[in-house]
Design an enzyme around this catalytic site. Structure first.
Site, PDB file in Angstrom:
ATOM      1  N   ASN A 114       2.065  -3.588  -2.946  1.00 55.87           N
ATOM      2  CA  ASN A 114       0.607  -4.515  -3.100  1.00 55.87           C
ATOM      3  C   ASN A 114      -0.037  -3.629  -2.724  1.00 55.87           C
ATOM      4  OD1 ASN A 114      -1.420  -6.982  -2.750  1.00 55.87           O
ATOM      5  ND2 ASN A 114      -1.808  -6.356  -0.927  1.00 55.87           N
TER       6      ASN A 114
ATOM      7  N   GLU B 171      -6.209 -10.749  -2.496  1.00 57.78           N
ATOM      8  CA  GLU B 171      -7.186 -10.462  -0.714  1.00 57.78           C
ATOM      9  C   GLU B 171      -8.555 -10.347  -1.126  1.00 57.78           C
ATOM     10  OE1 GLU B 171      -5.539  -7.046   1.667  1.00 57.78           O
ATOM     11  OE2 GLU B 171      -3.273  -7.571   1.339  1.00 57.78           O
TER      12      GLU B 171
ATOM     13  N   HIS C  69     -10.039  -5.791  -2.637  1.00 53.18           N
ATOM     14  CA  HIS C  69     -11.294  -5.937  -1.368  1.00 53.18           C
ATOM     15  C   HIS C  69     -12.672  -4.844  -2.343  1.00 53.18           C
ATOM     16  CE1 HIS C  69      -9.034  -7.355   1.524  1.00 53.18           C
ATOM     17  NE2 HIS C  69      -8.166  -6.189   1.701  1.00 53.18           N
TER      18      HIS C  69
ATOM     19  N   GLU D 173       0.761  -0.882   0.063  1.00 53.98           N
ATOM     20  CA  GLU D 173       0.232   0.395   0.276  1.00 53.98           C
ATOM     21  C   GLU D 173       0.767   1.404   0.045  1.00 53.98           C
ATOM     22  OE1 GLU D 173      -3.190  -0.348   3.405  1.00 53.98           O
ATOM     23  OE2 GLU D 173      -3.462  -2.282   2.489  1.00 53.98           O
TER      24      GLU D 173
ATOM     25  N   ASP E 243     -12.512  -9.606  -1.632  1.00 57.75           N
ATOM     26  CA  ASP E 243     -14.317 -10.106  -0.093  1.00 57.75           C
ATOM     27  C   ASP E 243     -14.688  -9.267  -1.530  1.00 57.75           C
ATOM     28  OD1 ASP E 243     -12.390  -7.477   0.381  1.00 57.75           O
ATOM     29  OD2 ASP E 243     -12.665  -9.153   2.114  1.00 57.75           O
TER      30      ASP E 243
HETATM   31  O1  9MR Z   1      -6.951  -8.235   7.769  1.00 56.38           O
HETATM   32  C1  9MR Z   1      -6.082  -7.975   8.782  1.00 56.38           C
HETATM   33  C2  9MR Z   1      -6.955  -7.826  10.147  1.00 56.38           C
HETATM   34  O2  9MR Z   1      -7.037  -8.750  10.783  1.00 56.38           O
HETATM   35  C3  9MR Z   1      -6.348  -6.913  11.093  1.00 56.38           C
HETATM   36  O3  9MR Z   1      -7.052  -6.187  11.733  1.00 56.38           O
HETATM   37  C4  9MR Z   1      -5.926  -5.715   9.530  1.00 56.38           C
HETATM   38  C5  9MR Z   1      -5.378  -4.267  10.474  1.00 56.38           C
HETATM   39  O4  9MR Z   1      -4.527  -2.836   9.600  1.00 56.38           O
HETATM   40  O5  9MR Z   1      -5.077  -6.211   8.535  1.00 56.38           O
HETATM   41  C6  9MR Z   1      -5.824  -6.614   7.931  1.00 56.38           C
HETATM   42  O6  9MR Z   1      -5.587  -7.111   6.715  1.00 56.38           O
HETATM   43  C7  9MR Z   1      -5.104  -6.143   6.079  1.00 56.38           C
HETATM   44  C8  9MR Z   1      -3.959  -6.758   4.916  1.00 56.38           C
HETATM   45  O7  9MR Z   1      -2.689  -6.456   6.186  1.00 56.38           O
HETATM   46  C9  9MR Z   1      -3.251  -5.274   4.154  1.00 56.38           C
HETATM   47  N1  9MR Z   1      -4.361  -4.964   2.365  1.00 56.38           N
HETATM   48  C10 9MR Z   1      -5.573  -4.615   3.906  1.00 56.38           C
HETATM   49  C11 9MR Z   1      -6.686  -5.950   4.772  1.00 56.38           C
HETATM   50  C12 9MR Z   1      -7.782  -5.070   5.555  1.00 56.38           C
HETATM   51  O8  9MR Z   1      -7.599  -4.174   6.539  1.00 56.38           O
END
Ligand code: 9MR
Length: 450
Positions: free
Chosen positions: A197, A262, A233, A155, A264
């Site tokens: 990513n 990722e 997402h 990101e 969903d």
């Molecule tokens: O799924 C992850 C969640 O459990 C955490 O609380 C969160 C914290 O920032 O991160 C989530 O995963 C993220 C991923 O690492 C990067 N892209 C966005 C995802 C969803 O927030």
């Protein structure tokens, strides 16, 4: 694209019937087997707390997924909570689970502005580069040979395509931190595929253009970047990303792999059949876009069940984003969309497999084996036609239920009786279970419901 063979048998008796159409196919077709037939993997993210949920892990490791990504276990706050003090237990636990269940692991993530321990933000700018390189070197070295790919940088962009200048790494090094991170990761693990990513880069637009230009520049500079991850997402209320397939293709044409990392597809709650149907088209479109791009190596959903989705905690009032619901039952819409886009067949319940509908008020039940492994299997029963039902059957081969969700079970010898959980009495109601079997015969029983 390979189509798996259909099983043929269908058994029907009025009031008491078991649909075993596609039984052979159901036992062999999984999202992973279908993806593999296309030369790709199909995976699910997971997280450490969930690994103690045995109903959950039975599905995660039961053959549907050939890949996993730790949702949190390999992030900086987990792996280096205090400077130069490394902890790998959580990441190791995910790797162990994956290895025991024939799943490969994407490492996620070496460098992100989120989930950074406080000490990183407090470092003087002059010390950030050394700390970053030390982190990457240690973590990538520890997991060398255990992950096939790393999200090295996660990101880096704002939504308008400008660099995320608030990242401590950008603040200390400017955009050069990205090339430095990739070179450091390559030195530590020469065999892992190294990815950048991001989200909202799935369709064409300013942010995807910025990523495209960055990757092009990095390639031109000889920076060791192997792939671009598209988080995907998605949300049905915002529309499907613009020209996703063409977008993936233009990145691939730069000479990198691409992956859906990722996935969903969320909605504004509550779920209804129209939203489910729209969601299914999104899943179809994403999978088809990946399958159409030769260098799209695989698809990962960001966990497989709504039970453990990150979405409700972040987007209030939204969710229901994954192909399994929060009671671990498969959603025929989303699941079949993925399976058929991968070249498989829709699994029951589906119109092509039902025989005549039961008379109004009569109860019918379908029983199917979701997956099996030495000593164990997962089953699923769907009851239609009657509220406040009771389902009963007799196992013929000594099967014994160890756990059941969506209802309460009583098993006495070979006789099984299931009553619905309080929230699950309205048809169609699905419940699932784990059971032992004798590794040779696992006959489908006829389920009676009343
Ligand atoms: O799924 C992850 C969640 O459990 C955490 O609380 C969160 C914290 O920032 O991160 C989530 O995963 C993220 C991923 O690492 C990067 N892209 C966005 C995802 C969803 O927030």
């Amino acid at each position: 694209m390979k189509k798996l063979a259909l099983g043929a048998a269908t058994v029907l008796a009025l009031g008491t019937f078991a649909v075993i159409t596609n039984q052979a196919e159901a036992a062999t077709q999984t999202l992973q087997s279908l993806a593999a037939a296309n030369g790709r993997y199909f995976g699910s993210a997971t997280d450490n707390p969930e690994l103690s949920d045995t109903a959950y892990t039975a599905i995660l490791g039961g053959g549907e997924f050939g890949q996993t990504t730790p949702g949190n276990a390999m992030k900086w706050d987990s792996t280096e909570p205090a400077q130069n003090s490394f902890s790998y237990a959580k990441g190791d636990a995910v790797v162990s689970f994956a290895q025991a269940h024939d799943m490969k692991v994407r490492g996620h993530t070496l460098l992100w502005h989120n989930q950074l321990p406080g000490w990183v933000a407090q470092l003087p700018a002059a010390q950030v580069q050394a700390a970053m390189e030390n982190h990457i070197t240690n973590v990538a070295t520890h997991f060398k040979g255990k992950v096939f790919a790393w999200d090295v940088v996660n990101e880096p962009f704002n939504d308008d395509g400008t660099f995320r200048t608030t990242s401590p790494f950008y603040a200390a090094m400017g955009s050069d931190y990205i090339a430095d991170a990739f070179r450091t990761a390559r030195a530590a693990d020469p065999d892992a595929k190294l990815y950048i990513n991001d989200y909202n880069t799935d369709g064409q637009g300013a942010k995807a253009d910025a990523m495209y230009n960055l990757v092009k520049t990095l390639k031109a500079q000889g920076v060791p970047i192997d792939g671009v991850g598209f988080q995907a997402h998605l949300a049905i209320q915002y529309g499907f990303p613009t020209n996703m397939q063409a977008n993936l293709q233009r990145f691939a044409d730069l000479g990198v792999d691409v992956a859906i990392t990722e996935l969903d597809v969320r909605m504004v709650l509550p779920r209804d059949s129209a939203k489910d149907a729209t969601q299914a088209t999104y899943y179809t479109n994403v999978v088809k876009a990946c399958v159409a791009v030769t260098r799209c190596v695989g698809i990962t959903i960001w966990d497989y069940t709504d039970k453990y989705s990150w979405i409700p905690g972040v987007f209030s009032g939204q969710g229901a984003a994954l192909p399994w619901d929060d009671s671990l039952a498969r959603k025929p819409t989303a699941y079949n969309a993925i399976a058929t886009a991968l070249g498989g067949v829709a699994e029951s319940p589906s119109p092509t497999k039902s025989t005549s509908p039961p008379p109004t008020g009569a109860c019918s039940a379908t029983y199917r084996i979701v997956g099996s492994w030495p000593g164990g299997f997962q089953g699923e029963v769907t009851v239609t036609g009657k509220s406040a039902w009771t389902a009963t059957w007799t196992f013929a081969n000594g099967q014994t239920i160890s756990q059941l969700w969506g209802g309460t079970v009583t098993q006495s010898g070979s006789s099984v009786t299931v009553a619905p959980a309080s929230w699950n009495s309205t048809p169609p109601a699905t419940f699932g279970f784990l059971a032992s079997w004798n590794n040779s015969t696992n006959a489908i029983p006829a389920v009676t419901c009343s």
